[in-house]
Structures are given as structure tokens and as C-alpha cells.
Design a protein around this motif. Sequence first.
Motif, PDB file in Angstrom:
ATOM      1  N   PRO B  25      64.913  87.269  74.780  1.00  0.00           N
ATOM      2  CA  PRO B  25      63.696  86.472  74.912  1.00  0.00           C
ATOM      3  C   PRO B  25      62.520  87.143  74.197  1.00  0.00           C
ATOM      4  CG  PRO B  25      64.226  87.559  76.988  1.00  0.00           C
ATOM      5  CD  PRO B  25      65.310  87.908  76.032  1.00  0.00           C
ATOM      6  N   THR B  26      61.616  86.337  73.672  1.00  0.00           N
ATOM      7  CA  THR B  26      60.415  86.907  73.062  1.00  0.00           C
ATOM      8  C   THR B  26      59.328  87.000  74.131  1.00  0.00           C
ATOM      9  OG1 THR B  26      59.756  84.709  72.383  1.00  0.00           O
ATOM     10  CG2 THR B  26      60.853  86.046  70.733  1.00  0.00           C
ATOM     11  N   ILE B  27      58.552  88.063  74.040  1.00  0.00           N
ATOM     12  CA  ILE B  27      57.497  88.273  75.048  1.00  0.00           C
ATOM     13  C   ILE B  27      56.168  88.447  74.318  1.00  0.00           C
ATOM     14  CG2 ILE B  27      56.754  89.674  77.018  1.00  0.00           C
ATOM     15  CD1 ILE B  27      59.534  90.612  77.429  1.00  0.00           C
ATOM     16  N   MET B  28      55.115  87.876  74.897  1.00  0.00           N
ATOM     17  CA  MET B  28      53.785  88.001  74.282  1.00  0.00           C
ATOM     18  C   MET B  28      52.727  88.186  75.366  1.00  0.00           C
ATOM     19  SD  MET B  28      52.268  85.621  71.298  1.00  0.00           S
ATOM     20  CE  MET B  28      52.336  84.069  72.110  1.00  0.00           C
ATOM     21  N   VAL B  29      51.781  89.089  75.112  1.00  0.00           N
ATOM     22  CA  VAL B  29      50.679  89.275  76.073  1.00  0.00           C
ATOM     23  C   VAL B  29      49.574  88.284  75.720  1.00  0.00           C
ATOM     24  CG1 VAL B  29      49.093  90.931  77.136  1.00  0.00           C
ATOM     25  CG2 VAL B  29      51.182  91.750  76.065  1.00  0.00           C
ATOM     26  N   VAL B  30      49.121  87.560  76.726  1.00  0.00           N
ATOM     27  CA  VAL B  30      48.077  86.549  76.529  1.00  0.00           C
ATOM     28  C   VAL B  30      47.015  86.743  77.609  1.00  0.00           C
ATOM     29  CG1 VAL B  30      47.636  84.063  76.637  1.00  0.00           C
ATOM     30  CG2 VAL B  30      49.709  84.885  75.541  1.00  0.00           C
ATOM     31  N   PRO B  31      45.721  86.741  77.222  1.00  0.00           N
ATOM     32  CA  PRO B  31      44.691  86.866  78.267  1.00  0.00           C
ATOM     33  C   PRO B  31      44.717  85.639  79.180  1.00  0.00           C
ATOM     34  CG  PRO B  31      43.689  86.433  76.114  1.00  0.00           C
ATOM     35  CD  PRO B  31      45.140  86.667  75.875  1.00  0.00           C
ATOM     36  N   SER B  32      44.492  85.856  80.458  1.00  0.00           N
ATOM     37  CA  SER B  32      44.587  84.733  81.412  1.00  0.00           C
ATOM     38  C   SER B  32      43.434  83.756  81.200  1.00  0.00           C
ATOM     39  CB  SER B  32      44.547  85.269  82.836  1.00  0.00           C
ATOM     40  OG  SER B  32      43.245  85.731  83.107  1.00  0.00           O
ATOM     41  N   ASP B  33      43.623  82.547  81.700  1.00  0.00           N
ATOM     42  CA  ASP B  33      42.561  81.531  81.610  1.00  0.00           C
ATOM     43  C   ASP B  33      41.306  82.034  82.318  1.00  0.00           C
ATOM     44  OD1 ASP B  33      44.433  80.080  80.338  1.00  0.00           O
ATOM     45  OD2 ASP B  33      44.414  78.354  81.692  1.00  0.00           O
ATOM     46  N   ARG B  34      41.511  82.674  83.483  1.00  0.00           N
ATOM     47  CA  ARG B  34      40.356  83.168  84.245  1.00  0.00           C
ATOM     48  C   ARG B  34      39.540  84.159  83.422  1.00  0.00           C
ATOM     49  NH1 ARG B  34      37.540  86.540  86.703  1.00  0.00           N
ATOM     50  NH2 ARG B  34      38.622  88.162  85.530  1.00  0.00           N
ATOM     51  N   TYR B  35      40.241  85.029  82.703  1.00  0.00           N
ATOM     52  CA  TYR B  35      39.563  86.029  81.880  1.00  0.00           C
ATOM     53  C   TYR B  35      38.752  85.338  80.780  1.00  0.00           C
ATOM     54  CZ  TYR B  35      38.798  90.238  79.104  1.00  0.00           C
ATOM     55  OH  TYR B  35      38.213  91.268  78.422  1.00  0.00           O
ATOM     56  N   CYS B  36      39.400  84.371  80.113  1.00  0.00           N
ATOM     57  CA  CYS B  36      38.717  83.675  79.009  1.00  0.00           C
ATOM     58  C   CYS B  36      37.512  82.891  79.512  1.00  0.00           C
ATOM     59  CB  CYS B  36      39.696  82.736  78.303  1.00  0.00           C
ATOM     60  SG  CYS B  36      40.962  83.629  77.409  1.00  0.00           S
ATOM     61  N   ILE B  37      37.642  82.253  80.684  1.00  0.00           N
ATOM     62  CA  ILE B  37      36.520  81.472  81.228  1.00  0.00           C
ATOM     63  C   ILE B  37      35.364  82.412  81.589  1.00  0.00           C
ATOM     64  CG2 ILE B  37      35.785  80.035  83.191  1.00  0.00           C
ATOM     65  CD1 ILE B  37      38.698  78.868  83.139  1.00  0.00           C
ATOM     66  N   SER B  38      35.704  83.525  82.272  1.00  0.00           N
ATOM     67  CA  SER B  38      34.634  84.430  82.721  1.00  0.00           C
ATOM     68  C   SER B  38      33.902  85.076  81.550  1.00  0.00           C
ATOM     69  CB  SER B  38      35.206  85.503  83.650  1.00  0.00           C
ATOM     70  OG  SER B  38      36.016  86.376  82.901  1.00  0.00           O
ATOM     71  N   LYS B  39      34.584  85.246  80.423  1.00  0.00           N
ATOM     72  CA  LYS B  39      33.933  85.887  79.264  1.00  0.00           C
ATOM     73  C   LYS B  39      33.400  84.859  78.256  1.00  0.00           C
ATOM     74  CE  LYS B  39      35.090  90.287  80.080  1.00  0.00           C
ATOM     75  NZ  LYS B  39      34.315  91.506  79.865  1.00  0.00           N
ATOM     76  N   GLY B  40      33.642  83.591  78.536  1.00  0.00           N
ATOM     77  CA  GLY B  40      33.128  82.539  77.648  1.00  0.00           C
ATOM     78  C   GLY B  40      33.962  82.327  76.394  1.00  0.00           C
ATOM     79  N   TYR B  41      35.227  82.742  76.420  1.00  0.00           N
ATOM     80  CA  TYR B  41      36.085  82.531  75.253  1.00  0.00           C
ATOM     81  C   TYR B  41      36.811  81.188  75.392  1.00  0.00           C
ATOM     82  CZ  TYR B  41      35.390  87.572  74.910  1.00  0.00           C
ATOM     83  OH  TYR B  41      34.833  88.818  74.845  1.00  0.00           O
ATOM     84  N   MET B  42      36.028  80.123  75.289  1.00  0.00           N
ATOM     85  CA  MET B  42      36.603  78.783  75.460  1.00  0.00           C
ATOM     86  C   MET B  42      36.216  77.904  74.276  1.00  0.00           C
ATOM     87  SD  MET B  42      38.187  79.027  78.336  1.00  0.00           S
ATOM     88  CE  MET B  42      38.565  77.421  78.996  1.00  0.00           C
ATOM     89  N   THR B  43      37.010  76.878  74.058  1.00  0.00           N
ATOM     90  CA  THR B  43      36.694  75.933  72.998  1.00  0.00           C
ATOM     91  C   THR B  43      37.057  74.529  73.466  1.00  0.00           C
ATOM     92  OG1 THR B  43      37.008  75.493  70.649  1.00  0.00           O
ATOM     93  CG2 THR B  43      38.958  76.176  71.843  1.00  0.00           C
ATOM     94  N   LYS B  44      36.514  73.511  72.766  1.00  0.00           N
ATOM     95  CA  LYS B  44      36.786  72.112  73.162  1.00  0.00           C
ATOM     96  C   LYS B  44      37.909  71.566  72.286  1.00  0.00           C
ATOM     97  CE  LYS B  44      33.351  70.279  75.911  1.00  0.00           C
ATOM     98  NZ  LYS B  44      33.822  70.176  77.261  1.00  0.00           N
TER      99      LYS B  44
END
Lengths: 176, 317
Positions: B25-44
Motif C-alpha cells: 500500500p502507498t502511504i502519505m502524510v496529509v495535514p488534518s482538516d482541523r489543522y488547515c481550518i485553524s491555520k486558514g489553509y482553505m480554498t473554495k
Amino acid sequence: MRRLIKTVALSAISMLLMCGTTNAQSRNKVRKLEYNSQYNYEVATLAVGVDGTKLVKVWGYGKKAEDAVRDAKAQGVACAIFRGFPAGSNGSAAPTPPIVTDPNAATTHEDYFVKFFEPGGKYLQYVNLSTDGVSTDRVKVNKKTYKVGVELSIAYDELRKELERQGIARKLNSGF
Amino acid sequence: MKRIGILSAALVLAVSSVMGQAKKPTIMVVPSDRYCISKGYMTKFDNQDIPDYKKALQNDADLRMAISKISGIMADREFPLKDLEQELRNISNESAESAMITGASGSSVAESPVDVLKRTAKADIIMDLDFSVVKQGPRNSIMYTLNGLDAYTSKNIASSTGVGSPSSAASVELLIEEAVLSHMDEFTGRLQAHFDDMFANGREVKIMVKVFDGSEVNLSDEVDYNGETNELAIFIEDWMADNTVSGRFSLSDGTENFQRYEQVRIPMYYERNGRQRAMDTRTFVNNLKKFVAESFNLESKVYMRGLGEAWLIIGEK
């Protein structure tokens, strides 16, 4: 009559003494079994070690203090292999799983482990640092036994790699 | 004793050469949604707020350091990870190159809307990373969570979480590094247990059986097989029972138009041309396709969603 009372009293005292000795003997036997048990690990995680190491405090037993220190080092390495380390208090470190997950590994690879843990054996290669020279946790638990606590830095990753090379521990990617 | 050693080594070699390797299996580290929301790393996107991983990776040094540390540890365990940043870069390069390629006749590379949709950064196991600094007066501590999620079954297969001990002297970067080091062994231990279970009981996957709207038969139609008349859905279910490891699967939902099979345990290997080969969900569903074609003379299409999920759509090719 007086002689009879004396005889009865003497035999009662000797019987009480015998009972006491038997109890003490069995207590000592149990204690000895506990000290030498392969399941008896008295270990606490102190903090997160530097990359690839574990910082733990281990208690060992021995007839002399230096025997107890030697036992503690072997116990520390054995604990990393077979039981893992508990979490540190107050969030100081997460728990560490054992390197070997097969519960029968100690008997399956008995020859290897007997040689590994013999006095001056290879296990010492995985004890990076210890406070055996300045240990203050030294208790004489009875006339014949010392209990000594030693702080150890165990080269956990190196130990894991050695056991993987020997085919005793499974690699994360084995089978793929 | 020596002879026994040589014999067992030969046996191990023989078994490994016959068994082959299972699909990794391939594995990838991804920042959680909570982390992205709290730091403002969001897009529409399509009027929806979604995490902007590119922005997060380009602007957040702490996140990059944590991902790099985790990747280093996993590479040391001989399980290198897919890098999210590189994967995102590859995808944009791939679409640019694909648009530029033309054949001798001037025709461009064929690409359906589904192909475009599939061009996203994905892995079989997602390492969902979340951390935040907890302040207690002058002291800082790190609240850290790492979840290993199976992308197909949506199961949490490995996790490690905790709050580190507070410190007023150590920098936040050092505390994050300490949190990663502290939790990785617990995480990999659980991941190892998941892989051990997979080799013992088969790979857990998800399978969907669907029907094209132009199909002449649906899953509740009665068909004949081996002198028995029953619904097509029942015969497919019987096939699943016969072909999964120890008959382990659960039909979680179904109508005349679809069947959703979850917790399906497929074997790790199958035999082809006298050799053991690694089994994946596509190969397993292909076998189901053959069964449907040979037994009921029905055409169908296999749609692959990854290593752990595939759909069989009955009615057309």
C-alpha cells in the motif's frame, strides 16, 4: 509434672520456630523466583530520547550492587524486546511497543537470546548510557539482595534493526 | 543442528520465491482538516471550503518539519512515504504535459471527465496529522494526533495521540520534533499489527456492484444458475461467500440497482501460470465479472478506485 510442662513448652516453642523458618524459607523462594522471573520488569519511561533511543529507568536485583546494575541493563534491553516501555508520566513520552510481537520468540530463538544476554554479551551494545556510576537508588531489600535503579538510554532502533536482520522481528515492509 | 538450519533457510527461500510479494500500500502524510481550518489553509471549490494543501506546505515550516521527520522515520523502517508536495507538483506537471502532447495526425491524448477527476493526490493509507501548541502560562506543550486511515474502508487502522510535557525552555519546533519522536513507535507498532492481520486474514476492501441504467436486468431479477432460480443479487452474494477468505464480508446495503460489500477479506495472492501473484481488488472483481459473464451471459465493466476498492457495473462493457 514440672518436667512434663517443661517438655511441652519446649516442643511448642521449637514447633513455632520451625513454622517461622519454613515461612521465611518459602518467602525467600518466592522472592527469588520473582527476581529471576522473565516477566518481572520494573521500568519507567523518563522522557523522549534523542532520535532512535529510549530514555528509561530500570531496577535490577543482585547479590551485590554491581550485580544489580548489570541485571538492570539486561532487563532494560529485554524489556525493549519483549514487553515495550510504558508511557512516561505527565505526557513526557508515549508508550513504546515491544520490538518482537511473537509471544513465543524467547523460546523459539532461545539459543540466540542466551548468547545475546550472557555476561558481557551483545546486549551491552544497545545500552548507550547509564548512570550506574552515580546511582542513588540503591536499596538493600534483604541480607542477600540489592535492588538498584539505573537510568539507561537504550538504542531502540539499532536493537530493532539487529533483530530484524536475525529474522526474529518482522520488518514493517515484510511480505510486500 | 547445522543441517536443520540449512534446511529451514532453503525452505524459507523456496516459500518466498513461490509466494511472491503482496501489493504494497502507498502511504502519505496529509495535514488534518482541523489543522488547515485553524491555520486558514482553505480554498473554495464548487462553493465548498476544502483544505489547500499547497498553501499549507508552502507557508508552514512547522508542518513541513513534522512531515519530513515522519517521512524520515518511515524510510528508516524501509517503508518510504509518498510526498504530498511532490505529488501535487507531479499532478500539475502531468496535466500540463498531457495537454501539450499531440500525435502525428494532430490528435491529443484522450481524457474523459473521470480521468480528470482521478488526477488527484491519493494514497492507500492516509496519515492524518494534527498538532497544536497548548499554552499554560509561560509553558508550551504540544497536543499531537496521528491517525492512519485506510482510504477505502475509511477505517482507522493505526493511531497515536497525546499531549507532551510542558516546557518553558524548549522552542515550539523542538517540542514538535519531540512529539513526532515520542509517538512514531506506537504508530508503527499498530500499523505492523494491521499488516500482520492482513497477511493472516486477507486484505480488507470495499466492493460495489452497480447496474447501468440501460441494462436489461437488475439485481433483483430472477436468473437460473446450476439448476436453481433465484435473484441475481443472491448468486453474487454466494460467489462472494465462496471466494473471500473464510467467507468474510458484509453486505451493508443494497437495492435492485446496487450492492455495497464492506469488510470484504480478499486473499493476498492468487495463482496464475503456476506462480503466486499478488491479488488486488481489481483482479478480484475481474473474477466476479468473469463469473457474471459465464454464468448469466451478462456484460459488465470493472471500475477501479484504487488498491482497496473496485466497482462492477453490470449491463454494458
